[in-house]
Design a protein around this motif. Structure first.
Motif, PDB file in Angstrom:
ATOM      1  N   SER A  33      44.915  66.208 -37.041  1.00 20.16           N
ATOM      2  CA  SER A  33      43.610  66.729 -37.622  1.00 20.16           C
ATOM      3  C   SER A  33      43.976  67.906 -38.261  1.00 20.16           C
ATOM      4  CB  SER A  33      42.706  67.165 -36.391  1.00 20.16           C
ATOM      5  OG  SER A  33      42.531  66.002 -35.440  1.00 20.16           O
ATOM      6  N   GLU A  34      43.039  68.370 -39.391  1.00 20.42           N
ATOM      7  CA  GLU A  34      43.241  69.903 -39.840  1.00 20.42           C
ATOM      8  C   GLU A  34      42.119  70.868 -39.456  1.00 20.42           C
ATOM      9  OE1 GLU A  34      42.401  69.012 -44.231  1.00 20.42           O
ATOM     10  OE2 GLU A  34      44.070  67.501 -44.489  1.00 20.42           O
ATOM     11  N   VAL A  35      42.629  71.876 -39.528  1.00 21.60           N
ATOM     12  CA  VAL A  35      41.752  73.164 -39.019  1.00 21.60           C
ATOM     13  C   VAL A  35      41.655  73.932 -39.998  1.00 21.60           C
ATOM     14  CG1 VAL A  35      41.556  75.134 -37.251  1.00 21.60           C
ATOM     15  CG2 VAL A  35      42.772  72.871 -36.749  1.00 21.60           C
ATOM     16  N   HIS A  36      40.245  74.381 -40.372  1.00 26.69           N
ATOM     17  CA  HIS A  36      39.887  75.396 -41.483  1.00 26.69           C
ATOM     18  C   HIS A  36      38.957  76.338 -41.063  1.00 26.69           C
ATOM     19  CE1 HIS A  36      41.095  72.528 -44.730  1.00 26.69           C
ATOM     20  NE2 HIS A  36      40.627  71.457 -43.808  1.00 26.69           N
ATOM     21  N   ILE A  37      39.233  77.631 -41.378  1.00 25.92           N
ATOM     22  CA  ILE A  37      38.543  78.819 -40.931  1.00 25.92           C
ATOM     23  C   ILE A  37      37.878  79.393 -42.166  1.00 25.92           C
ATOM     24  CG2 ILE A  37      38.839  81.061 -40.038  1.00 25.92           C
ATOM     25  CD1 ILE A  37      39.886  79.149 -38.103  1.00 25.92           C
ATOM     26  N   GLU A  38      36.337  79.678 -41.932  1.00 29.32           N
ATOM     27  CA  GLU A  38      35.760  80.297 -42.701  1.00 29.32           C
ATOM     28  C   GLU A  38      35.545  79.287 -44.329  1.00 29.32           C
ATOM     29  OE1 GLU A  38      33.668  82.853 -43.198  1.00 29.32           O
ATOM     30  OE2 GLU A  38      34.093  83.869 -41.256  1.00 29.32           O
ATOM     31  N   ALA A  39      35.591  78.027 -43.851  1.00 31.50           N
ATOM     32  CA  ALA A  39      35.252  76.882 -45.059  1.00 31.50           C
ATOM     33  C   ALA A  39      33.789  76.516 -45.209  1.00 31.50           C
ATOM     34  CB  ALA A  39      36.219  75.698 -44.652  1.00 31.50           C
ATOM     35  N   VAL A 203      46.742  81.499 -40.519  1.00 34.27           N
ATOM     36  CA  VAL A 203      45.168  81.495 -40.796  1.00 34.27           C
ATOM     37  C   VAL A 203      44.913  82.711 -41.937  1.00 34.27           C
ATOM     38  CG1 VAL A 203      43.032  82.170 -40.164  1.00 34.27           C
ATOM     39  CG2 VAL A 203      44.418  80.804 -38.885  1.00 34.27           C
ATOM     40  N   ILE A 204      45.615  83.842 -41.828  1.00 37.74           N
ATOM     41  CA  ILE A 204      45.364  85.024 -42.996  1.00 37.74           C
ATOM     42  C   ILE A 204      46.161  84.488 -44.114  1.00 37.74           C
ATOM     43  CG2 ILE A 204      46.179  87.230 -43.709  1.00 37.74           C
ATOM     44  CD1 ILE A 204      46.112  88.300 -40.658  1.00 37.74           C
ATOM     45  N   GLU A 205      47.233  83.903 -44.147  1.00 39.19           N
ATOM     46  CA  GLU A 205      47.989  83.278 -45.226  1.00 39.19           C
ATOM     47  C   GLU A 205      46.902  82.269 -45.953  1.00 39.19           C
ATOM     48  OE1 GLU A 205      51.871  81.735 -44.608  1.00 39.19           O
ATOM     49  OE2 GLU A 205      52.666  83.483 -43.698  1.00 39.19           O
ATOM     50  N   LYS A 206      46.294  81.220 -45.179  1.00 36.60           N
ATOM     51  CA  LYS A 206      45.407  80.318 -45.774  1.00 36.60           C
ATOM     52  C   LYS A 206      44.272  81.041 -46.343  1.00 36.60           C
ATOM     53  CE  LYS A 206      44.078  76.257 -46.480  1.00 36.60           C
ATOM     54  NZ  LYS A 206      44.510  75.191 -47.662  1.00 36.60           N
ATOM     55  N   MET A 207      43.680  81.950 -45.465  1.00 38.49           N
ATOM     56  CA  MET A 207      42.177  82.547 -46.258  1.00 38.49           C
ATOM     57  C   MET A 207      42.506  83.281 -47.320  1.00 38.49           C
ATOM     58  SD  MET A 207      40.443  83.682 -42.611  1.00 38.49           S
ATOM     59  CE  MET A 207      39.221  84.298 -43.297  1.00 38.49           C
ATOM     60  N   THR A 208      44.011  83.993 -47.502  1.00 38.62           N
ATOM     61  CA  THR A 208      44.178  84.982 -48.640  1.00 38.62           C
ATOM     62  C   THR A 208      44.581  83.924 -49.836  1.00 38.62           C
ATOM     63  OG1 THR A 208      46.297  85.377 -47.855  1.00 38.62           O
ATOM     64  CG2 THR A 208      44.530  86.892 -47.507  1.00 38.62           C
ATOM     65  N   GLY A 209      44.903  82.716 -49.816  1.00 36.69           N
ATOM     66  CA  GLY A 209      45.521  81.406 -50.740  1.00 36.69           C
ATOM     67  C   GLY A 209      46.677  81.771 -50.709  1.00 36.69           C
ATOM     68  N   SER A 210      47.632  82.482 -49.914  1.00 35.96           N
ATOM     69  CA  SER A 210      48.946  82.339 -50.311  1.00 35.96           C
ATOM     70  C   SER A 210      49.627  81.206 -49.442  1.00 35.96           C
ATOM     71  CB  SER A 210      49.801  83.641 -49.765  1.00 35.96           C
ATOM     72  OG  SER A 210      49.484  83.732 -48.359  1.00 35.96           O
ATOM     73  N   LEU A 211      48.799  80.428 -48.705  1.00 34.43           N
ATOM     74  CA  LEU A 211      49.191  79.180 -48.125  1.00 34.43           C
ATOM     75  C   LEU A 211      48.398  78.002 -48.697  1.00 34.43           C
ATOM     76  CD1 LEU A 211      51.016  77.631 -46.063  1.00 34.43           C
ATOM     77  CD2 LEU A 211      49.213  78.089 -44.359  1.00 34.43           C
ATOM     78  N   LYS A 212      48.879  76.994 -49.374  1.00 31.27           N
ATOM     79  CA  LYS A 212      48.130  76.230 -50.310  1.00 31.27           C
ATOM     80  C   LYS A 212      47.971  74.965 -49.262  1.00 31.27           C
ATOM     81  CE  LYS A 212      48.383  78.605 -53.754  1.00 31.27           C
ATOM     82  NZ  LYS A 212      47.230  79.418 -54.093  1.00 31.27           N
ATOM     83  N   ASP A 213      48.875  74.467 -48.351  1.00 27.75           N
ATOM     84  CA  ASP A 213      48.879  73.418 -47.496  1.00 27.75           C
ATOM     85  C   ASP A 213      47.787  73.609 -46.245  1.00 27.75           C
ATOM     86  OD1 ASP A 213      50.729  72.063 -48.950  1.00 27.75           O
ATOM     87  OD2 ASP A 213      52.506  72.901 -47.597  1.00 27.75           O
TER      88      ASP A 213
END
Length: 382
Positions: A33-39, A203-213
């Motif tokens: 499963s995938e987890v997304h925050i603030e999507a 999570v912070i990396e994902k929300m700021t766009g530095s993590l693409k996966d």
């Protein structure tokens, strides 16, 4: 109007609650499963069975949820938009620490008492909405009433309220008690703190766009296993491996003229070597502090490790020259640099699986910093 001194704190708790609860939910779903925050919502879980959108409300203790609670209808406002465009199975969850009032119609969509919603239920809901004069609810009411009856029914059948949800402070113990059973109980707090720190960072990396996966649940499982293995009897956690040299104030060591720095200057090593050695000293020293503070090692184990380092250093040093030799100053420097180079490239383990080299390198410098000259680089001749 006076500023609310608690507004920032409440906002911070809200964001932290999202990230902590997402971690907890991840242990309950399939590893693919995938987890997304603030999507699409506060938390979005994409599982093999479909999509779950979680709207979170961390309320004060003893708060209740009633028919016209703004918290509920603001979530409905988001879900109306989502249901208009859905093409895959989707469910809407309101996770609130409040309790649904026994007299509220919301009981019929609350986990534990949820039932199928019919048109007569929608009629009753609209009658209740018509009594509201709340400026936030009124436009949501009109938006809801504009839906076709079939969509209204579908929307409410997809909603589940999970009331009395776990509070933010209780999440760590819930995770440790239910999902850390393979972790030595003595070290569960350490493992959890490391895992949560990693998760917040991701999570912070994902929300700021530095993590693409995307954030995948199996990565959490893999990280948990990796962290927990560091607390086995033959291993220790390594926490300064990602620290960079520019994060350490190298000049403070040079300005204060530490003994281990003086000893390196005796053999005239390059500035870059000196800086890296200070960096290793800093990491090894602080790593020891963390281990000792967490009761992961004893001073006796540290002492045993240091004796091993001294013994290996003496063996190598004694192979390089004899005390009765006549050695020129340039030759002394050459020998000293050879001993130093050996210490920088050998790796002696405090425990079998603690192979991070800064532990050995930095420990040599920790010993060199002691006034009784346990370790030095420039040969001492009679």
């Amino acid at each position: 109007m006076k500023n609310n001194p608690y507004a920032a704190a409440a906002s911070s708790i809200g964001y932290d609650y999202q990230i902590r609860l997402a971690l907890l939910k991840s242990f309950k779903i399939n590893e693919e499963s995938e987890v997304h925050i603030e999507a699409l919502d506060d938390i979005e879980l994409n599982t093999k069975d479909g999509k779950q959108l979680l709207s979170l409300k961390h309320k004060q203790i003893n708060d209740t949820l009633t028919d016209l609670s703004v918290d509920f209808w603001k979530s409905v406002n988001i879900w109306i938009d989502r249901i208009k465009t859905i093409t895959t199975p989707i469910n809407f969850l309101l996770c609130t620490t409040a309790e649904v009032s026994d007299s509220s119609f919301l009981k019929i969509i609350t986990d534990g008492s949820k039932r199928t919603i019919r048109l007569e239920d929608i009629t009753q809901i609209e009658k209740i909405l018509d009594t509201s004069t709340n400026k936030t609810i009124i436009p949501i009411r009109e938006k809801f009433k504009a839906l076709e009856d079939s969509k209204k029914i579908e929307l409410f059948n997809r909603i589940t309220i999970i009331d009395k949800s776990i509070r933010i402070n209780d999440i760590p113990n819930d995770i440790m008690d239910n999902y850390f059973r393979t972790v030595n109980q003595q070290y569960r707090n350490n493992v959890y703190e490391t895992l949560e720190g990693w998760w917040f960072s991701k999570v912070i990396e994902k929300m700021t766009g530095s993590l693409k996966d995307p954030l995948i649940v199996r990565d959490i499982s893999a990280k948990l296993q990796q962290i927990s293995e560091q607390y086995f009897v033959d291993n220790l956690p390594i926490t300064f491996d990602e620290l960079t040299q520019d994060q350490v104030d190298i000049t403070s060591y040079l300005d204060n003229d530490f003994l281990f720095v003086q000893k390196m200057k005796h053999i005239s090593i390059r500035d870059t070597q000196l800086q890296r050695s200070i960096f290793d000293f800093f990491r090894a020293y602080n790593q020891r502090v963390e281990w000792l503070k967490s009761n992961l090692v004893t001073s006796e184990e540290i002492s045993k490790f240091e004796k091993k380092l001294i013994d290996e250093w003496e063996r190598f040093k004694d192979d390089q020259y004899f005390d009765d030799e006549e050695i020129t100053q340039p030759e002394l420097l050459k020998i000293g640099r050879a001993i130093f180079s050996w210490a920088q490239n050998t790796n002696i383990f405090i425990r079998p699986k603690v192979t991070e080299q800064y532990v050995t390198r930095g420990s040599f410098h920790i010993l060199a910093d002691k006034e009784d000259d346990l370790i030095y680089w420039l040969p001492k001749l009679p």
